[in-house]
Scaffold this active site. Structure first.
Site, PDB file in Angstrom:
ATOM      1  N   GLU A 153       7.685  53.954  44.965  1.00 15.48           N
ATOM      2  CA  GLU A 153       7.743  53.204  46.607  1.00 15.48           C
ATOM      3  C   GLU A 153       7.955  54.361  47.441  1.00 15.48           C
ATOM      4  O   GLU A 153       8.885  55.373  47.322  1.00 15.48           O
ATOM      5  CB  GLU A 153       9.141  52.281  46.516  1.00 15.48           C
ATOM      6  N   PHE A 154       7.143  54.212  48.612  1.00 16.72           N
ATOM      7  CA  PHE A 154       7.320  55.165  49.633  1.00 16.72           C
ATOM      8  C   PHE A 154       7.893  54.617  50.915  1.00 16.72           C
ATOM      9  O   PHE A 154       7.791  55.433  51.991  1.00 16.72           O
ATOM     10  CB  PHE A 154       5.863  55.876  49.874  1.00 16.72           C
ATOM     11  N   CYS A 262      17.020  59.560  50.109  1.00 10.72           N
ATOM     12  CA  CYS A 262      15.905  59.898  49.385  1.00 10.72           C
ATOM     13  C   CYS A 262      15.634  61.408  49.237  1.00 10.72           C
ATOM     14  O   CYS A 262      15.484  62.227  48.599  1.00 10.72           O
ATOM     15  CB  CYS A 262      14.567  59.143  49.678  1.00 10.72           C
ATOM     16  N   LYS A 265      18.007  63.938  47.633  1.00 11.00           N
ATOM     17  CA  LYS A 265      18.154  63.803  45.895  1.00 11.00           C
ATOM     18  C   LYS A 265      16.987  64.102  45.425  1.00 11.00           C
ATOM     19  O   LYS A 265      16.577  64.724  44.452  1.00 11.00           O
ATOM     20  CB  LYS A 265      18.526  62.500  45.624  1.00 11.00           C
ATOM     21  N   LYS A 322      19.910  57.554  59.779  1.00 15.58           N
ATOM     22  CA  LYS A 322      18.842  57.507  60.692  1.00 15.58           C
ATOM     23  C   LYS A 322      18.785  56.307  61.487  1.00 15.58           C
ATOM     24  O   LYS A 322      19.748  55.441  61.150  1.00 15.58           O
ATOM     25  CB  LYS A 322      17.562  57.543  59.833  1.00 15.58           C
TER      26      LYS A 322
HETATM   27  N1  LIG Z   1      16.082  53.709  50.004  1.00 16.63           N
HETATM   28  C1  LIG Z   1      15.097  54.111  50.353  1.00 16.63           C
HETATM   29  O1  LIG Z   1      14.543  54.454  51.482  1.00 16.63           O
HETATM   30  C2  LIG Z   1      14.096  54.433  49.158  1.00 16.63           C
HETATM   31  C3  LIG Z   1      12.563  54.497  49.415  1.00 16.63           C
HETATM   32  C4  LIG Z   1      11.780  54.880  48.683  1.00 16.63           C
HETATM   33  C5  LIG Z   1      12.211  54.910  47.249  1.00 16.63           C
HETATM   34  N2  LIG Z   1      13.535  54.585  46.866  1.00 16.63           N
HETATM   35  C6  LIG Z   1      14.262  54.686  45.422  1.00 16.63           C
HETATM   36  O2  LIG Z   1      14.281  53.256  45.071  1.00 16.63           O
HETATM   37  C7  LIG Z   1      15.247  53.309  43.994  1.00 16.63           C
HETATM   38  C8  LIG Z   1      16.355  52.207  44.744  1.00 16.63           C
HETATM   39  O3  LIG Z   1      16.789  52.681  45.918  1.00 16.63           O
HETATM   40  P1  LIG Z   1      17.772  51.975  46.899  1.00 16.63           P
HETATM   41  O4  LIG Z   1      17.943  52.692  47.919  1.00 16.63           O
HETATM   42  O5  LIG Z   1      17.059  50.558  47.068  1.00 16.63           O
HETATM   43  O6  LIG Z   1      19.186  51.892  45.859  1.00 16.63           O
HETATM   44  P2  LIG Z   1      20.418  51.240  46.083  1.00 16.63           P
HETATM   45  O7  LIG Z   1      21.484  51.877  45.699  1.00 16.63           O
HETATM   46  O8  LIG Z   1      20.426  50.462  47.577  1.00 16.63           O
HETATM   47  O9  LIG Z   1      20.233  49.745  45.274  1.00 16.63           O
HETATM   48  C9  LIG Z   1      20.149  49.559  43.995  1.00 16.63           C
HETATM   49  C10 LIG Z   1      20.806  48.392  43.433  1.00 16.63           C
HETATM   50  O10 LIG Z   1      20.658  48.204  42.148  1.00 16.63           O
HETATM   51  C11 LIG Z   1      21.619  47.349  41.571  1.00 16.63           C
HETATM   52  N3  LIG Z   1      21.657  47.753  40.211  1.00 16.63           N
HETATM   53  C12 LIG Z   1      22.074  48.680  39.292  1.00 16.63           C
HETATM   54  N4  LIG Z   1      21.876  48.552  38.048  1.00 16.63           N
HETATM   55  C13 LIG Z   1      21.433  47.564  38.079  1.00 16.63           C
HETATM   56  C14 LIG Z   1      20.829  46.622  36.907  1.00 16.63           C
HETATM   57  N5  LIG Z   1      21.033  47.239  35.615  1.00 16.63           N
HETATM   58  N6  LIG Z   1      20.400  45.214  37.060  1.00 16.63           N
HETATM   59  C15 LIG Z   1      20.507  44.827  38.194  1.00 16.63           C
HETATM   60  N7  LIG Z   1      20.823  45.499  39.275  1.00 16.63           N
HETATM   61  C16 LIG Z   1      20.991  46.788  39.318  1.00 16.63           C
HETATM   62  C17 LIG Z   1      22.920  48.077  42.394  1.00 16.63           C
HETATM   63  O11 LIG Z   1      24.150  47.350  42.190  1.00 16.63           O
HETATM   64  C18 LIG Z   1      22.239  48.096  43.717  1.00 16.63           C
HETATM   65  O12 LIG Z   1      22.416  46.853  44.581  1.00 16.63           O
HETATM   66  C19 LIG Z   1      15.893  54.743  43.987  1.00 16.63           C
HETATM   67  O13 LIG Z   1      15.429  55.183  42.796  1.00 16.63           O
HETATM   68  C20 LIG Z   1      15.265  55.389  45.379  1.00 16.63           C
HETATM   69  O14 LIG Z   1      15.150  56.716  45.099  1.00 16.63           O
HETATM   70  C21 LIG Z   1      14.519  54.445  47.920  1.00 16.63           C
END
Ligand SMILES: NC(=O)c1ccc[n+]([C@@H]2O[C@H](COP(=O)([O-])OP(=O)(O)OC[C@H]3O[C@@H](n4cnc5c(N)ncnc54)[C@H](O)[C@@H]3O)[C@@H](O)[C@H]2O)c1
Length: 460
Positions: A153-154, A262, A265, A322
């Protein structure tokens, strides 16, 4: 065609993915294991601040297109796709922590009662599609086909819904081309380029994109350092560079640097991946190093102006990493405030949405109702997050409320000329250090207080 989709993890990405697939006409069940998160979502309160998301959530929840559960069997029942969108934070050596991905893969394998395409949407290192496929092969209860696809996801926080629905491209990687095509079809209504590739290409492309964005910001911050010395405005330089089509104008804003969940890490993750292959990656290491320097450099500006910062009250405008986000992960405010507190400063702060999450991380800060309360009696203000609403502030009033009118603009958000006219001693990042003349004008506009005389003597 309406499809049944499960999304694992109700964070920024999971919530957005679920709500946007519902918006595209699919039936989505969202699986979340955190009871607090589930509870708040059931009450209709989203745990993340994302423009447009509450509206989508409310509408599709009411229509029954969105369901919520912690039970994998219930959540996966009838699903054709299971999107894994759990966190992949850095461990201390930068290695992405895949424990939540592994646990989600195990739970999917154990609960699947029919064929499901398992889609890695989390940002994961090269080889994770194979890792997930291995876990699934070991843990699945029957012979259903559970192919694995990588679909990074971007989206940007603050723009998550817009970015999901208007992507620059969608990347779908797998060794199973039927599964990849099925995932690609979900995105066809968005009318963007869809790149079908191997899982490894998809996985590393996400890291490469984020590392490139981080590199651009670190690059302009290095140029900003020179601009400060030469009395040149880095914004003018960035404009000149950005107008060149080979360069492009995005991510050339000098300031406190990049943070969030993002870029930090993912740069560290890429360095880790490089090290695991005995590649030294000096450029990526420098990108990180320059970024770590920025908060210290901004605090040093304050020290230069105030002399000693011991016992001074510093106001912070903006705390989230941000604008338009309540995410405090790797926010610049954390480093800036830690450095100031180390020097014996009292901190007052205001953020439109992130104060609740910030208070858990920084309990010693005094949180204010608005920017005017921050300004009252402060020896200086540092703008850390460039929220739009800070453009609407009555800056003359802010200035008049301060004990000493120093404004350090950590995002080059304000017009230096306007701030000087409002009475501030203004300094941005890479816009030239404060000249004697600017300081004199600012001082002349105020009743000279002992603190200001001290500032003047430091400058002379
Ligand atoms: N935040 C961003 O802007 C962004 C953008 C692109 C990609 N990503 C990537 O997407 C992924 C998710 O990022 P995020 O910021 O949404 O994470 P986040 O930490 O906000 O949310 C993750 C959620 O997953 C839940 N979770 C963990 N293990 C679980 C399981 N086994 N079953 C069900 N739920 C579970 C957690 O409780 C949490 O609510 C990461 O790898 C991140 O690098 C994030």
């Amino acid at each position: 065609m309406e499809r049944r989709i499960s999304v694992i993890g109700a964070g920024y990405v999971g919530l957005t993915t679920a709500a946007c697939f519902a918006e595209l006409g699919h039936w989505v069940s969202l699986l979340e294991i955190d009871p607090e998160r589930l509870n708040s979502l059931e009450q209709g309160v989203l745990p993340v601040h994302e423009p447009g998301l509450p509206e989508l959530w409310k509408r599709h929840w009411a229509e029954g297109r969105l369901r919520l559960t912690s039970d994998y069997e219930q959540g996966l029942d009838g699903s054709e796709f299971a999107f894994i969108a759990v966190g992949t934070p850095s461990t201390t050596n930068g290695k992405p922590d895949l424990r939540w991905v592994r646990s989600a893969a195990r739970s999917i394998a154990k609960a699947a009662n029919g064929p499901i395409i398992v889609v890695n949407k989390s940002t994961v290192p090269v080889g994770t599609a194979d890792l997930v496929a291995g876990i699934i092969a070991r843990c699945k209860r029957n012979n259903h086909d559970l192919p694995v696809v990588s679909n990074p996801e971007f989206l940007r926080e603050g723009w998550a819904v817009y970015d999901f629905l208007h992507p620059a491209r969608v990347v779908v990687g797998s060794t199973d081309m039927n599964a990849a095509q099925a995932v690609a079809q979900l995105y066809e209504p968005l009318g963007c380029p869809i790149i079908l590739c191997g899982a490894g290409t998809a996985e590393i492309s996400k890291y490469a994109s984020n590392a490139f964005l981080a590199a651009r910001i670190s690059f302009i911050n290095e140029i900003a350092l020179l601009c400060d010395k030469f009395g040149v405005d880095v914004a003018d330089v960035a404009k000149v560079v950005g107008l060149e089509s080979r360069c492009g104008d995005g991510y050339l804003g000098a300031g406190l640097g990049w943070g969030g969940s993002c870029l930090p890490k993912d740069v560290k993750g890429l360095i880790y991946m490089a090290a695991s292959q005995r590649v030294s990656a000096p450029l990526l290491r420098s990108v990180l190093k320059v970024n770590l320097r920025q908060p210290r450099m901004v605090v040093e500006k304050l020290q230069r102006l105030l002399g000693s910062t011991q016992g001074k009250t510093v106001g912070i405008l903006g705390l989230s990493f941000k604008p338009d986000s309540n995410d405090m992960r790797e926010a610049s405010s954390l480093s800036v405030i830690a450095l100031l507190e180390e020097q014996g400063c009292q901190i007052k702060a205001y953020d439109p949405v992130a104060m609740e999450s910030a208070a858990k991380l920084m309990p010693t800060v005094t949180y204010c109702a608005d920017a005017y309360e921050v300004a009252k009696g402060s020896d200086a203000i540092i703008l850390v997050t460039d929220w739009d609403e800070f453009k609407e502030l009555d800056m003359r009033r802010i200035c008049s409320l301060m004990k000493c009118p120093i404004l350090i603009d950590g995002r080059n958000f304000y017009d230096p000329e306007e701030m000087t006219q409002a009475g501030f001693i203004y300094e941005g990042v890479g816009r030239g250090g404060i000249s004697r003349r600017t300081l004199e004008v600012a001082l002349a506009k105020r009743e000279v207080q002992p603190e200001l005389q001290a500032v003047e003597s430091i400058q002379s």
